[in-house]
Design a protein around this motif. Structure first.
Motif, mmCIF file in Angstrom:
data_model
loop_
_atom_site.group_PDB
_atom_site.id
_atom_site.type_symbol
_atom_site.label_atom_id
_atom_site.label_comp_id
_atom_site.label_asym_id
_atom_site.label_seq_id
_atom_site.Cartn_x
_atom_site.Cartn_y
_atom_site.Cartn_z
ATOM 1 N N GLU A 67 8.206 -32.896 -44.087
ATOM 2 C CA GLU A 67 7.917 -31.602 -44.697
ATOM 3 C C GLU A 67 9.139 -31.203 -45.536
ATOM 4 O O GLU A 67 10.097 -30.651 -45.009
ATOM 5 N N PRO A 68 9.103 -31.503 -46.825
ATOM 6 C CA PRO A 68 10.279 -31.244 -47.667
ATOM 7 C C PRO A 68 10.358 -29.791 -48.128
ATOM 8 O O PRO A 68 9.349 -29.117 -48.327
ATOM 9 N N SER A 69 11.582 -29.316 -48.318
ATOM 10 C CA SER A 69 11.829 -27.984 -48.849
ATOM 11 C C SER A 69 13.169 -27.998 -49.561
ATOM 12 O O SER A 69 13.935 -28.960 -49.459
ATOM 13 N N VAL A 70 13.451 -26.924 -50.303
ATOM 14 C CA VAL A 70 14.705 -26.804 -51.049
ATOM 15 C C VAL A 70 15.335 -25.457 -50.739
ATOM 16 O O VAL A 70 14.645 -24.428 -50.742
ATOM 17 N N LEU A 71 16.638 -25.459 -50.459
ATOM 18 C CA LEU A 71 17.391 -24.220 -50.270
ATOM 19 C C LEU A 71 18.201 -23.935 -51.530
ATOM 20 O O LEU A 71 19.147 -24.656 -51.844
ATOM 21 N N ARG A 72 17.821 -22.884 -52.248
ATOM 22 C CA ARG A 72 18.531 -22.478 -53.453
ATOM 23 C C ARG A 72 19.371 -21.241 -53.135
ATOM 24 O O ARG A 72 18.839 -20.235 -52.671
ATOM 25 N N LEU A 73 20.663 -21.318 -53.400
ATOM 26 C CA LEU A 73 21.554 -20.199 -53.110
ATOM 27 C C LEU A 73 21.911 -19.388 -54.348
ATOM 28 O O LEU A 73 22.325 -18.235 -54.225
ATOM 29 N N PHE A 74 21.776 -19.966 -55.531
ATOM 30 C CA PHE A 74 22.090 -19.217 -56.745
ATOM 31 C C PHE A 74 20.988 -18.211 -57.077
ATOM 32 O O PHE A 74 21.206 -17.279 -57.840
ATOM 33 N N ARG A 75 19.807 -18.423 -56.504
ATOM 34 C CA ARG A 75 18.721 -17.448 -56.610
ATOM 35 C C ARG A 75 18.205 -17.158 -55.201
ATOM 36 O O ARG A 75 17.020 -17.254 -54.919
ATOM 37 N N ARG A 76 19.115 -16.795 -54.347
ATOM 38 C CA ARG A 76 18.771 -16.604 -52.935
ATOM 39 C C ARG A 76 17.804 -15.436 -52.770
ATOM 40 O O ARG A 76 17.981 -14.366 -53.351
ATOM 41 N N GLU A 77 16.799 -15.638 -51.929
ATOM 42 C CA GLU A 77 15.811 -14.607 -51.637
ATOM 43 C C GLU A 77 15.815 -14.189 -50.167
ATOM 44 O O GLU A 77 15.460 -13.059 -49.844
ATOM 45 N N ALA A 78 16.223 -15.069 -49.264
ATOM 46 C CA ALA A 78 16.175 -14.775 -47.826
ATOM 47 C C ALA A 78 17.346 -13.911 -47.396
ATOM 48 O O ALA A 78 18.468 -14.053 -47.899
ATOM 49 N N ASP A 79 17.112 -13.012 -46.431
ATOM 50 C CA ASP A 79 18.214 -12.263 -45.825
ATOM 51 C C ASP A 79 18.917 -13.161 -44.805
ATOM 52 O O ASP A 79 18.519 -14.308 -44.578
ATOM 53 N N ASP A 80 19.994 -12.657 -44.204
ATOM 54 C CA ASP A 80 20.800 -13.487 -43.317
ATOM 55 C C ASP A 80 19.992 -14.046 -42.155
ATOM 56 O O ASP A 80 20.108 -15.225 -41.800
ATOM 57 N N ALA A 81 19.166 -13.215 -41.542
ATOM 58 C CA ALA A 81 18.383 -13.651 -40.375
ATOM 59 C C ALA A 81 17.376 -14.723 -40.776
ATOM 60 O O ALA A 81 17.200 -15.729 -40.069
ATOM 61 N N SER A 82 16.731 -14.530 -41.910
ATOM 62 C CA SER A 82 15.740 -15.505 -42.363
ATOM 63 C C SER A 82 16.397 -16.823 -42.759
ATOM 64 O O SER A 82 15.862 -17.904 -42.503
ATOM 65 N N LEU A 83 17.567 -16.734 -43.395
ATOM 66 C CA LEU A 83 18.289 -17.944 -43.786
ATOM 67 C C LEU A 83 18.696 -18.747 -42.557
ATOM 68 O O LEU A 83 18.533 -19.968 -42.517
ATOM 69 N N ARG A 84 19.193 -18.060 -41.543
ATOM 70 C CA ARG A 84 19.586 -18.749 -40.308
ATOM 71 C C ARG A 84 18.378 -19.410 -39.649
ATOM 72 O O ARG A 84 18.437 -20.578 -39.249
ATOM 73 N N ALA A 85 17.280 -18.674 -39.538
ATOM 74 C CA ALA A 85 16.082 -19.228 -38.904
ATOM 75 C C ALA A 85 15.585 -20.454 -39.672
ATOM 76 O O ALA A 85 15.195 -21.466 -39.074
ATOM 77 N N PHE A 86 15.618 -20.372 -40.993
ATOM 78 C CA PHE A 86 15.146 -21.485 -41.818
ATOM 79 C C PHE A 86 15.994 -22.732 -41.603
ATOM 80 O O PHE A 86 15.471 -23.831 -41.385
ATOM 81 N N LEU A 87 17.319 -22.601 -41.669
ATOM 82 C CA LEU A 87 18.186 -23.771 -41.527
ATOM 83 C C LEU A 87 18.120 -24.369 -40.130
ATOM 84 O O LEU A 87 18.145 -25.590 -39.971
ATOM 85 N N LEU A 88 18.020 -23.523 -39.122
ATOM 86 C CA LEU A 88 18.033 -24.043 -37.752
ATOM 87 C C LEU A 88 16.727 -24.719 -37.368
ATOM 88 O O LEU A 88 16.677 -25.437 -36.369
ATOM 89 N N GLU A 89 15.663 -24.523 -38.150
ATOM 90 C CA GLU A 89 14.408 -25.204 -37.847
ATOM 91 C C GLU A 89 14.298 -26.554 -38.549
ATOM 92 O O GLU A 89 13.352 -27.306 -38.319
ATOM 93 N N GLN A 90 15.277 -26.885 -39.382
ATOM 94 C CA GLN A 90 15.245 -28.162 -40.102
ATOM 95 C C GLN A 90 15.662 -29.315 -39.194
ATOM 96 O O GLN A 90 16.545 -29.171 -38.349
ATOM 97 N N ASP A 91 15.029 -30.457 -39.393
ATOM 98 C CA ASP A 91 15.429 -31.675 -38.685
ATOM 99 C C ASP A 91 16.487 -32.443 -39.460
ATOM 100 O O ASP A 91 17.332 -33.119 -38.871
ATOM 101 N N VAL A 92 16.427 -32.338 -40.791
ATOM 102 C CA VAL A 92 17.385 -33.014 -41.667
ATOM 103 C C VAL A 92 17.798 -32.040 -42.761
ATOM 104 O O VAL A 92 16.940 -31.398 -43.384
ATOM 105 N N VAL A 93 19.091 -31.919 -42.993
ATOM 106 C CA VAL A 93 19.617 -31.194 -44.159
ATOM 107 C C VAL A 93 20.262 -32.235 -45.064
ATOM 108 O O VAL A 93 21.202 -32.928 -44.657
ATOM 109 N N TYR A 94 19.738 -32.338 -46.281
ATOM 110 C CA TYR A 94 20.121 -33.391 -47.236
ATOM 111 C C TYR A 94 20.825 -32.702 -48.413
ATOM 112 O O TYR A 94 20.201 -31.988 -49.189
ATOM 113 N N VAL A 95 22.119 -32.932 -48.539
ATOM 114 C CA VAL A 95 22.920 -32.245 -49.555
ATOM 115 C C VAL A 95 23.135 -33.153 -50.766
ATOM 116 O O VAL A 95 23.532 -34.308 -50.629
ATOM 117 N N GLY A 96 22.878 -32.593 -51.942
ATOM 118 C CA GLY A 96 22.993 -33.367 -53.164
ATOM 119 C C GLY A 96 24.404 -33.424 -53.716
ATOM 120 O O GLY A 96 25.329 -32.765 -53.238
#
Length: 234
Positions: A67-96
């Motif tokens: 289940e692929p997704s992209v985290l964009r920080l230059f156009r961030r939309e999530a608040d702190d709580a949502s950002l934390r929940a999103f990252l902690l539910e990932q199985d793999v974080v792939y940094v370019g």
């Protein structure tokens, strides 16, 4: 408390969807995930959230069992709580790839550095190519400032330093060796393009290569003003 027995894992990639056509290293990463259909988040911060880069990731991973997704920080939309929940539910974080110094600065402004450490401790596999490999160590060899230089900064999840593109970019090898020999960077790991390495709790546990001759190297000062360079065979 770790959520499973494979916490503390980082994979360094000398390739992937952005450079290779066969997908071998990306398939290897997915095979390391903690579940059969992992959630995989691509983080293109080092490229300034380049849209084409994100689209290439989504195109490459859309047909895979994930289940692929992209985290964009230059156009961030999530608040702190949502950002934390999103990252902690990932199985793999792939940094370019891109600019390592800028990557670290932006992550710290948004608190992503702390969240990635938390994810690491909870069992998320952290991985990446180029700047996305550099960022996990205490220091790295980088072109973030134009000419090749050393950056004594990083998340510190890997002890020592990292140097990507060891065999492919002119000047990488001698410049990194000088940095380690002088103490500007601590002893560390140099990765050829085409190789991959998995570290568990800071210790290398697997190495792979998508082509003959691609290696991971351990580079350490020799105490006489030079370095020793040991090949870790895939």
């Amino acid at each position: 408390m770790p959520l499973h027995d494979e916490s503390g894992r980082v994979a360094l990639l000398g390739g992937g969807f952005s450079t290779d056509t066969d997908g071998v290293l990306d398939d290897w990463v997915l095979g390391l995930a903690r579940r059969p259909r992992p959630k995989v988040c691509f983080v293109p911060t080092a490229s300034g959230d380049a849209e084409g880069y994100a689209e290439r990731f989504l195109g490459a991973f859309a047909g895979r069992e994930c289940e692929p997704s992209v985290l964009r920080l230059f156009r961030r939309e999530a608040d702190d709580a949502s950002l934390r929940a999103f990252l902690l539910e990932q199985d793999v974080v792939y940094v370019g790839g891109g600019n390592t110094a800028n990557l670290l600065a932006v992550w710290r402004v948004h608190g992503v550095d702390r969240l990635l450490v938390e994810a690491y401790e909870r069992g998320t596999l952290l991985c990446g190519i180029s700047a996305g490999a550099n960022c996990w160590a205490r220091g790295s060899h980088t072109d973030s400032f134009g000419p090749l230089a050393f950056l004594p900064d990083g998340l510190g999840l890997l002890p020592g330093s990292v140097c990507p593109h060891y065999d492919s970019e002119p000047g990488r090898r001698p410049s990194y060796r000088r940095a380690v020999a002088s103490g500007a960077l601590p002893a560390g790991w140099a990765l050829d393009d085409g190789a991959g390495a998995l570290f568990t709790d800071g210790v290398v546990t697997r190495t792979v290569a998508r082509e003959v001759g691609a290696h991971l190297y351990r580079v350490e000062p020799d105490g006489r003003g030079g370095v020793t360079e040991t090949v870790v065979l895939p």
